[in-house]
Design a protein around this motif. Structure first.
Motif, PDB file in Angstrom:
ATOM      1  N   LEU A  23       0.805  -1.222   0.000  1.00 53.20           N
ATOM      2  CA  LEU A  23       0.000   0.000   0.000  1.00 53.20           C
ATOM      3  C   LEU A  23       0.838   1.271   0.000  1.00 53.20           C
ATOM      4  O   LEU A  23       0.423   2.285  -0.573  1.00 53.20           O
ATOM      5  CB  LEU A  23      -0.931   0.013   1.221  1.00 53.20           C
ATOM      6  CG  LEU A  23      -1.974  -1.098   1.294  1.00 53.20           C
ATOM      7  CD1 LEU A  23      -2.743  -1.008   2.606  1.00 53.20           C
ATOM      8  CD2 LEU A  23      -2.938  -1.004   0.111  1.00 53.20           C
ATOM      9  N   TRP A  24       1.996   1.230   0.641  1.00 49.43           N
ATOM     10  CA  TRP A  24       2.771   2.459   0.862  1.00 49.43           C
ATOM     11  C   TRP A  24       4.176   2.380   0.299  1.00 49.43           C
ATOM     12  O   TRP A  24       4.966   3.299   0.486  1.00 49.43           O
ATOM     13  CB  TRP A  24       2.801   2.782   2.367  1.00 49.43           C
ATOM     14  CG  TRP A  24       1.418   2.811   2.922  1.00 49.43           C
ATOM     15  CD1 TRP A  24       0.832   1.901   3.763  1.00 49.43           C
ATOM     16  CD2 TRP A  24       0.393   3.763   2.630  1.00 49.43           C
ATOM     17  NE1 TRP A  24      -0.466   2.227   4.012  1.00 49.43           N
ATOM     18  CE2 TRP A  24      -0.774   3.371   3.327  1.00 49.43           C
ATOM     19  CE3 TRP A  24       0.353   4.917   1.836  1.00 49.43           C
ATOM     20  CZ2 TRP A  24      -1.959   4.078   3.259  1.00 49.43           C
ATOM     21  CZ3 TRP A  24      -0.838   5.629   1.772  1.00 49.43           C
ATOM     22  CH2 TRP A  24      -1.966   5.213   2.475  1.00 49.43           C
ATOM     23  N   PRO A  27       9.558  -0.981   2.049  1.00 47.59           N
ATOM     24  CA  PRO A  27       9.879  -2.382   2.330  1.00 47.59           C
ATOM     25  C   PRO A  27      10.259  -2.635   3.787  1.00 47.59           C
ATOM     26  O   PRO A  27      10.810  -1.776   4.465  1.00 47.59           O
ATOM     27  CB  PRO A  27      11.085  -2.637   1.415  1.00 47.59           C
ATOM     28  CG  PRO A  27      11.769  -1.295   1.335  1.00 47.59           C
ATOM     29  CD  PRO A  27      10.645  -0.277   1.348  1.00 47.59           C
ATOM     30  N   ASN A  28       9.943  -3.846   4.247  1.00 44.61           N
ATOM     31  CA  ASN A  28      10.391  -4.352   5.546  1.00 44.61           C
ATOM     32  C   ASN A  28      10.051  -3.409   6.699  1.00 44.61           C
ATOM     33  O   ASN A  28      10.851  -3.191   7.602  1.00 44.61           O
ATOM     34  CB  ASN A  28      11.901  -4.631   5.523  1.00 44.61           C
ATOM     35  CG  ASN A  28      12.281  -5.806   6.399  1.00 44.61           C
ATOM     36  OD1 ASN A  28      11.446  -6.644   6.723  1.00 44.61           O
ATOM     37  ND2 ASN A  28      13.540  -5.869   6.803  1.00 44.61           N
ATOM     38  N   CYS A  29       8.845  -2.858   6.665  1.00 49.62           N
ATOM     39  CA  CYS A  29       8.386  -1.918   7.698  1.00 49.62           C
ATOM     40  C   CYS A  29       7.284  -2.570   8.530  1.00 49.62           C
ATOM     41  O   CYS A  29       6.300  -3.061   7.989  1.00 49.62           O
ATOM     42  CB  CYS A  29       7.857  -0.642   7.041  1.00 49.62           C
ATOM     43  SG  CYS A  29       7.146   0.542   8.203  1.00 49.62           S
ATOM     44  N   PHE A  30       7.469  -2.560   9.859  1.00 55.56           N
ATOM     45  CA  PHE A  30       6.470  -3.199  10.724  1.00 55.56           C
ATOM     46  C   PHE A  30       5.569  -2.195  11.443  1.00 55.56           C
ATOM     47  O   PHE A  30       4.737  -2.573  12.259  1.00 55.56           O
ATOM     48  CB  PHE A  30       7.132  -4.140  11.743  1.00 55.56           C
ATOM     49  CG  PHE A  30       8.012  -3.477  12.774  1.00 55.56           C
ATOM     50  CD1 PHE A  30       7.477  -2.943  13.934  1.00 55.56           C
ATOM     51  CD2 PHE A  30       9.385  -3.417  12.596  1.00 55.56           C
ATOM     52  CE1 PHE A  30       8.277  -2.358  14.892  1.00 55.56           C
ATOM     53  CE2 PHE A  30      10.208  -2.839  13.558  1.00 55.56           C
ATOM     54  CZ  PHE A  30       9.650  -2.299  14.712  1.00 55.56           C
ATOM     55  N   ARG A 145       5.585   9.448   3.438  1.00 56.68           N
ATOM     56  CA  ARG A 145       4.374   8.890   2.835  1.00 56.68           C
ATOM     57  C   ARG A 145       3.874   7.700   3.658  1.00 56.68           C
ATOM     58  O   ARG A 145       2.671   7.576   3.924  1.00 56.68           O
ATOM     59  CB  ARG A 145       4.663   8.449   1.403  1.00 56.68           C
ATOM     60  CG  ARG A 145       3.471   7.840   0.679  1.00 56.68           C
ATOM     61  CD  ARG A 145       3.807   7.578  -0.785  1.00 56.68           C
ATOM     62  NE  ARG A 145       2.624   7.196  -1.521  1.00 56.68           N
ATOM     63  CZ  ARG A 145       2.301   5.940  -1.814  1.00 56.68           C
ATOM     64  NH1 ARG A 145       3.104   4.945  -1.439  1.00 56.68           N
ATOM     65  NH2 ARG A 145       1.206   5.661  -2.481  1.00 56.68           N
ATOM     66  N   ALA A 146       4.785   6.817   4.062  1.00 51.61           N
ATOM     67  CA  ALA A 146       4.398   5.664   4.864  1.00 51.61           C
ATOM     68  C   ALA A 146       4.146   6.057   6.325  1.00 51.61           C
ATOM     69  O   ALA A 146       3.210   5.550   6.954  1.00 51.61           O
ATOM     70  CB  ALA A 146       5.479   4.589   4.785  1.00 51.61           C
ATOM     71  N   ARG A 147       4.952   6.971   6.854  1.00 57.57           N
ATOM     72  CA  ARG A 147       4.786   7.354   8.262  1.00 57.57           C
ATOM     73  C   ARG A 147       3.517   8.152   8.506  1.00 57.57           C
ATOM     74  O   ARG A 147       2.989   8.186   9.629  1.00 57.57           O
ATOM     75  CB  ARG A 147       6.003   8.179   8.724  1.00 57.57           C
ATOM     76  CG  ARG A 147       6.082   8.388  10.226  1.00 57.57           C
ATOM     77  CD  ARG A 147       6.965   9.559  10.587  1.00 57.57           C
ATOM     78  NE  ARG A 147       6.463  10.801  10.036  1.00 57.57           N
ATOM     79  CZ  ARG A 147       5.463  11.495  10.573  1.00 57.57           C
ATOM     80  NH1 ARG A 147       4.843  11.078  11.659  1.00 57.57           N
ATOM     81  NH2 ARG A 147       5.064  12.606  10.006  1.00 57.57           N
ATOM     82  N   ARG A 148       2.989   8.776   7.447  1.00 58.58           N
ATOM     83  CA  ARG A 148       1.770   9.573   7.609  1.00 58.58           C
ATOM     84  C   ARG A 148       0.597   8.730   8.120  1.00 58.58           C
ATOM     85  O   ARG A 148      -0.385   9.259   8.640  1.00 58.58           O
ATOM     86  CB  ARG A 148       1.410  10.241   6.279  1.00 58.58           C
ATOM     87  CG  ARG A 148       0.467  11.429   6.422  1.00 58.58           C
ATOM     88  CD  ARG A 148       0.187  12.079   5.079  1.00 58.58           C
ATOM     89  NE  ARG A 148       1.394  12.636   4.499  1.00 58.58           N
ATOM     90  CZ  ARG A 148       1.885  12.295   3.320  1.00 58.58           C
ATOM     91  NH1 ARG A 148       1.278  11.387   2.570  1.00 58.58           N
ATOM     92  NH2 ARG A 148       3.001  12.840   2.866  1.00 58.58           N
ATOM     93  N   ILE A 149       0.708   7.418   7.991  1.00 58.01           N
ATOM     94  CA  ILE A 149      -0.295   6.507   8.533  1.00 58.01           C
ATOM     95  C   ILE A 149      -0.570   6.804  10.010  1.00 58.01           C
ATOM     96  O   ILE A 149      -1.713   6.821  10.454  1.00 58.01           O
ATOM     97  CB  ILE A 149       0.188   5.046   8.376  1.00 58.01           C
ATOM     98  CG1 ILE A 149       0.110   4.608   6.926  1.00 58.01           C
ATOM     99  CG2 ILE A 149      -0.626   4.085   9.239  1.00 58.01           C
ATOM    100  CD1 ILE A 149      -1.286   4.457   6.417  1.00 58.01           C
TER     101      ILE A 149
END
Length: 266
Positions: A23-24, A27-30, A145-149
């Protein structure tokens, strides 16, 4: 540490890692991590324990959120007077990660902002005070972009449970229970399908035009019951952590590039 749905197995975490990648495009992000001060009225006989950097009284909520805006781990109850750099360093979440209690995938990372230290398992953006190269700008975009979650997760929580819009007139121990209940209900609503009818719009990217469309929760009156933790001034990064971030930046410029990333940094 508490959550109604802490992932129990490596397979559970692998599902989250897959979600972040799918989705974002990270890679390899928990998970994505952030902390907020939950504002309270000054407890009787508490001295300065709860007095925070904004001049109000609070307890701290530290939260890890998955690819779909669910709270996976929370650590709530630290005094608002605690230094923001120390909130994570003394958290049960940090202890659980470093003692390998969570069955995390090998070499997986979580994403934080400037308030957090750069470590081998916690990535943060390149410092914006520096003149950034294109590669660093691309990394920062992909990271944010991913951290905005997690920003949206907190925004949805505060919009849905409007008790957090203003200081809470409750004992700190009761506030801790309230926060735990709200995070669990938030997860239940999202996972039960009720989210289709009780829906709060999150941020949306206009990839064609290189713009971010703010979520509806950002347009509501400014909350006075939840405030950000402050940025730290960490300078002594571990070489291993710096190398991992640089490797990710290289990946985003090569094999892991997405077609719209240049537009988003212009």
């Amino acid at each position: 540490m508490y959550s109604g749905s802490v992932p129990k197995t490596k397979n559970d975490w692998d599902s989250i890692v897959h979600g972040f990648n799918l989705l974002w495009n990270f890679p390899n992000c928990f998970g994505a991590i952030d902390g907020k001060h939950i504002i309270i009225e000054c407890p009787a006989n508490s001295g300065s324990n709860f007095y925070n950097y904004k001049g109000s009284f609070s307890i701290v909520l530290l939260a890890l959120i998955d690819h779909s805006y669910n709270f996976t781990c929370i650590d709530v109850g630290a005094y608002g007077s605690a230094s923001d750099a120390g909130i994570f360093s003394k958290s049960t979440l940090k202890k659980a990660i470093e003692e390998n209690q969570l069955n995390l995938p090998d070499e997986a990372v979580m994403l934080g902002d400037e308030a957090f230290p750069l470590t081998k398992y916690l990535m943060k953006p390149y410092p914006r005070r520096n003149i950034l190269t294109k590669k660093q700008k691309i990394y920062n975009y992909r990271h944010c972009r991913a951290r905005r979650i997690v920003e949206n997760g907190f925004g949805i929580l505060s919009s849905r449970f409007r008790v957090f819009r203003r200081p809470l007139r409750l004992l700190p121990s009761t506030v801790v229970k309230l926060v735990k209940a709200a995070c669990s209900l938030h997860n239940w609503i999202r996972k039960s399908g009720l989210n289709q009818t009780i829906y709060i719009i999150q941020d949306i990217e206009d990839l064609e035009n290189g713009k971010l469309i703010p979520g509806q929760w950002r347009k509501e009156p400014q909350f006075t019951g939840v405030i950000n933790i402050a940025a730290t001034s960490q300078r002594n990064y571990l070489n291993e952590a710096k190398d991992k971030r640089d490797s990710l930046a290289d990946y985003f410029m090569g094999e892991g590039a997405v077609t719209w990333q240049d537009r988003m940094i212009e």
